[in-house]
Write a protein that holds these residues in place. Structure first.
Motif, PDB file in Angstrom:
ATOM      1  N   PRO A   1       0.846  -1.197   0.000  1.00 59.63           N
ATOM      2  CA  PRO A   1       0.000   0.000   0.000  1.00 59.63           C
ATOM      3  C   PRO A   1       0.881   1.247   0.000  1.00 59.63           C
ATOM      4  CG  PRO A   1      -0.047  -1.074   2.152  1.00 59.63           C
ATOM      5  CD  PRO A   1       0.749  -1.949   1.238  1.00 59.63           C
ATOM      6  N   ASP A   2       0.371   2.344  -0.568  1.00 62.58           N
ATOM      7  CA  ASP A   2       1.161   3.577  -0.590  1.00 62.58           C
ATOM      8  C   ASP A   2       1.086   4.287   0.766  1.00 62.58           C
ATOM      9  OD1 ASP A   2      -1.286   5.063  -0.530  1.00 62.58           O
ATOM     10  OD2 ASP A   2      -1.368   5.065  -2.705  1.00 62.58           O
TER      11      ASP A   2
ATOM     12  N   ILE B   1      -2.071   3.057   9.857  1.00 60.67           N
ATOM     13  CA  ILE B   1      -1.314   1.811   9.902  1.00 60.67           C
ATOM     14  C   ILE B   1       0.165   2.164   9.825  1.00 60.67           C
ATOM     15  CG2 ILE B   1      -0.811  -0.338   8.663  1.00 60.67           C
ATOM     16  CD1 ILE B   1      -3.744  -0.378   7.796  1.00 60.67           C
ATOM     17  N   GLU B   2       0.931   1.643  10.774  1.00 66.45           N
ATOM     18  CA  GLU B   2       2.349   2.003  10.841  1.00 66.45           C
ATOM     19  C   GLU B   2       3.225   1.234   9.870  1.00 66.45           C
ATOM     20  OE1 GLU B   2       4.108   2.389  14.696  1.00 66.45           O
ATOM     21  OE2 GLU B   2       2.221   3.090  15.563  1.00 66.45           O
TER      22      GLU B   2
ATOM     23  N   LEU C   1      -1.320  -4.621   6.162  1.00 61.81           N
ATOM     24  CA  LEU C   1      -2.503  -4.484   5.311  1.00 61.81           C
ATOM     25  C   LEU C   1      -2.370  -5.406   4.105  1.00 61.81           C
ATOM     26  CD1 LEU C   1      -5.143  -2.851   4.962  1.00 61.81           C
ATOM     27  CD2 LEU C   1      -3.825  -1.223   3.588  1.00 61.81           C
ATOM     28  N   THR C   2      -3.208  -6.465   4.071  1.00 62.47           N
ATOM     29  CA  THR C   2      -3.143  -7.424   2.956  1.00 62.47           C
ATOM     30  C   THR C   2      -4.075  -7.053   1.813  1.00 62.47           C
ATOM     31  OG1 THR C   2      -4.777  -8.827   4.065  1.00 62.47           O
ATOM     32  CG2 THR C   2      -2.442  -9.380   4.404  1.00 62.47           C
ATOM     33  N   GLY C   3      -5.116  -6.285   2.115  1.00 63.89           N
ATOM     34  CA  GLY C   3      -6.062  -5.912   1.075  1.00 63.89           C
ATOM     35  C   GLY C   3      -6.840  -4.681   1.477  1.00 63.89           C
TER      36      GLY C   3
END
Length: 130
Positions: free
Chosen positions: A42-43, A52-53, A58-60
């Motif tokens: 993710p960007d 989110i650190e 994050l998978t999706g």
């Protein structure tokens, strides 16, 4: 499916398309027009927005307006999109030993669930059906 190298974006895209084709027709029809994209990570903007650190958390991600919030009066701002993030999926695959196709399928179903505004319990039930 065995890999002699880390699965590529194309490998995961193929798995996602296979998993998508196997979900019930009614569900596929309801998400028609939703793009499914695989990216490495993710960007930064996405991570910051979700607070989110680490990108491997994050998978999706479903990006769009859930069906429960859409109106016929809405002006479309672009296609709804489901993102699958390759590196976090591979990390989870390595850490859990889960079958990679099943993991990709579960992430895809989880994000489709967000499209419908399903609760986490409803999504977990869908994930367990495959």
């Amino acid at each position: 499916m065995r890999f002699h190298h880390p699965p590529s974006i194309e490998d995961l895209q193929e798995m996602a398309e296979t998993a998508f084709a196997a979900i019930p027709q009614e569900l596929r029809e309801a998400v028609r027009g939703t793009a499914i994209l695989v990216e490495d990570l993710p960007d930064e903007e996405t991570l910051e927005a979700l607070e989110i650190e680490h990108p491997w958390e994050l998978t999706g991600l479903y990006r769009g307006t859930p069906l429960t919030e859409k109106s016929t009066l809405d002006v479309p701002s672009g296609p709804d999109t489901i993102f699958l993030y390759r590196e976090p999926i591979l990390v989870e695959w390595i850490e859990t030993g889960e079958d990679l196709f099943r993991l990709v399928r579960n992430v895809l179903i989880h994000e489709i669930g967000h499209h419908f505004g399903f609760s986490d319990d409803e999504i977990a039930r869908l994930e367990g059906e495959g």
